[in-house]
Design an enzyme around this catalytic site. Structure first.
Site, PDB file in Angstrom:
ATOM      1  N   LYS A 188       0.842  -1.209   0.000  1.00 27.48           N
ATOM      2  CA  LYS A 188       0.000   0.000   0.000  1.00 27.48           C
ATOM      3  C   LYS A 188       0.874   1.255   0.000  1.00 27.48           C
ATOM      4  O   LYS A 188       0.610   2.206  -0.739  1.00 27.48           O
ATOM      5  CB  LYS A 188      -0.950  -0.029   1.206  1.00 27.48           C
ATOM      6  CG  LYS A 188      -2.019  -1.118   1.057  1.00 27.48           C
ATOM      7  CD  LYS A 188      -2.817  -1.385   2.329  1.00 27.48           C
ATOM      8  CE  LYS A 188      -3.733  -2.602   2.118  1.00 27.48           C
ATOM      9  NZ  LYS A 188      -4.510  -2.996   3.282  1.00 27.48           N
ATOM     10  N   GLN A 212      -4.534  -1.708   9.578  1.00 30.40           N
ATOM     11  CA  GLN A 212      -4.499  -3.043   8.974  1.00 30.40           C
ATOM     12  C   GLN A 212      -5.087  -4.081   9.925  1.00 30.40           C
ATOM     13  O   GLN A 212      -4.759  -4.105  11.111  1.00 30.40           O
ATOM     14  CB  GLN A 212      -3.038  -3.393   8.600  1.00 30.40           C
ATOM     15  CG  GLN A 212      -2.879  -4.656   7.805  1.00 30.40           C
ATOM     16  CD  GLN A 212      -3.468  -4.593   6.393  1.00 30.40           C
ATOM     17  OE1 GLN A 212      -3.586  -3.536   5.802  1.00 30.40           O
ATOM     18  NE2 GLN A 212      -3.848  -5.726   5.862  1.00 30.40           N
ATOM     19  N   ASP A 227     -10.844   2.623   3.785  1.00 29.80           N
ATOM     20  CA  ASP A 227     -11.098   1.177   3.704  1.00 29.80           C
ATOM     21  C   ASP A 227     -12.592   0.899   3.541  1.00 29.80           C
ATOM     22  O   ASP A 227     -12.988  -0.188   3.112  1.00 29.80           O
ATOM     23  CB  ASP A 227     -10.659   0.498   5.014  1.00 29.80           C
ATOM     24  CG  ASP A 227      -9.388  -0.314   4.868  1.00 29.80           C
ATOM     25  OD1 ASP A 227      -9.105  -0.769   3.748  1.00 29.80           O
ATOM     26  OD2 ASP A 227      -8.705  -0.491   5.880  1.00 29.80           O
TER      27      ASP A 227
HETATM   28  N1  GUN Z   1      -6.810  -7.071   6.109  1.00 31.93           N
HETATM   29  C1  GUN Z   1      -7.089  -7.790   4.995  1.00 31.93           C
HETATM   30  N2  GUN Z   1      -7.584  -6.993   4.024  1.00 31.93           N
HETATM   31  C2  GUN Z   1      -7.619  -5.745   4.544  1.00 31.93           C
HETATM   32  C3  GUN Z   1      -8.011  -4.490   4.011  1.00 31.93           C
HETATM   33  O1  GUN Z   1      -8.470  -4.351   2.864  1.00 31.93           O
HETATM   34  N3  GUN Z   1      -7.884  -3.436   4.859  1.00 31.93           N
HETATM   35  C4  GUN Z   1      -7.407  -3.559   6.126  1.00 31.93           C
HETATM   36  N4  GUN Z   1      -7.342  -2.463   6.871  1.00 31.93           N
HETATM   37  N5  GUN Z   1      -7.034  -4.709   6.637  1.00 31.93           N
HETATM   38  C5  GUN Z   1      -7.137  -5.791   5.844  1.00 31.93           C
END
Ligand code: GUN
Length: 284
Positions: free
Chosen positions: A53, A97, A120
């Site tokens: 990211k 995350q 998100d």
């Molecule tokens: N864990 C797995 N996929 C995601 C996501 O798209 N965003 C976040 N914040 N955590 C995750």
């Protein structure tokens, strides 16, 4: 006929569009979008995702901050960090995350993110707005990516019978809402569903998001159906595979996403898109 839905290439196109838009906005406002990524603990998969990211931000000219917190971080400390990011004018998107280490209440933390920065799309209010079809929200990145893939391949959604296998809050449920808003007829199946095969077999579009390797067999797919595989599973030999038995399903499907290179790259592209949308909203 090439029936592969190339998520890697589509995500690349989207990233190029975003990069150009970021440049235009930088010229206009003298500012760029900013994303804060928070990781707590040592989960190896999370580290990989978070680094991807941050790299995507760098590639697109988006400012990013990575906040690495120890597994022993308390809820109060994490809430304080989120609060400071909520107030930071250079930050337009905040992402914590998941999963969080045991002892930290994910729901509490996610809902402490300012809903205007919840790129998100996990905040309860944003999910609620998606459900009722409001625009001033953030669509969760993976469901948003699935809909974007279907649209960019000009595959019809309106009026289609769509079966989603998996009812998670991150994929299955928000995706069902997005597809209903696109006038599809959506059925959400899960581990307690009766006669799963029969249901999947009548679908024009099948979305697999169960987290079980090769769970959807070729025999379950209707001839000519579109197959979208959200799963990412690591096999014992180290290779990645989806929730669909790709080799079998490919023979039946009109279009199919591979794993890797299907839905996966779209998730990060849509996160970048949401960060850009958030920035544009604050500049209006
Ligand atoms: N864990 C797995 N996929 C995601 C996501 O798209 N965003 C976040 N914040 N955590 C995750």
């Amino acid at each position: 006929m090439n029936k592969i839905i190339d998520g890697k290439e589509t995500a690349k196109q989207i990233r190029t569009e975003i990069k150009e838009e970021v440049l235009v906005l930088k010229e206009k406002y003298g500012k760029v979008p900013g994303l804060a990524v928070v990781i707590v603990g040592e989960d190896p998969a999370s580290k990989v995702y978070v680094n991807s990211k941050v790299r995507a931000c760098e590639e697109l000219g988006i400012y990013s901050e990575k906040h690495v917190m120890k597994a022993e971080t308390t809820e109060i400390e994490l809430l304080e960090l989120v609060d400071s990011l909520n107030k930071n004018e250079n930050i337009h998107g905040i992402l914590v995350q998941l999963p969080l280490p045991k002892g930290l209440n994910s729901k509490l933390i996610i809902d402490s993110i300012a809903k205007e920065k919840d790129v998100d799309g996990f905040h309860a209010e944003n999910i609620g707005k998606v459900l009722i079809g409001e625009e001033d929200t953030f669509k969760s990145c993976t469901p948003y990516g699935v809909v974007e893939l279907l649209k960019r391949y000009e595959l019809p959604i309106s009026g289609q019978d769509i079966v989603i296998v998996g009812r998670s809050n991150i994929v299955g449920k928000p995706l069902a809402a997005l597809l209903i808003n696109e006038s599809a007829t959506v059925q959400v199946c899960h581990s307690r569903t009766k006669n799963l095969e029969e249901k999947v077999k009548q679908a024009d579009i099948v979305v697999a998001a169960v987290g079980i390797a090769k769970f959807i067999k070729g025999s379950m797919i209707k001839d000519g159906a579109v197959v979208i595989d959200v799963g990412i599973n690591r096999l014992e030999d180290g290779t990645l595979c989806g929730d669909v038995d790709y080799e079998q399903a490919k023979e039946k499907a009109s279009y199919i996403t591979p794993v890797p290179g299907g839905v996966g790259p779209m998730t990060i592209a849509m996160l970048m898109k949401n960060t850009l949308i958030s920035f544009e909203r604050t500049m209006k």
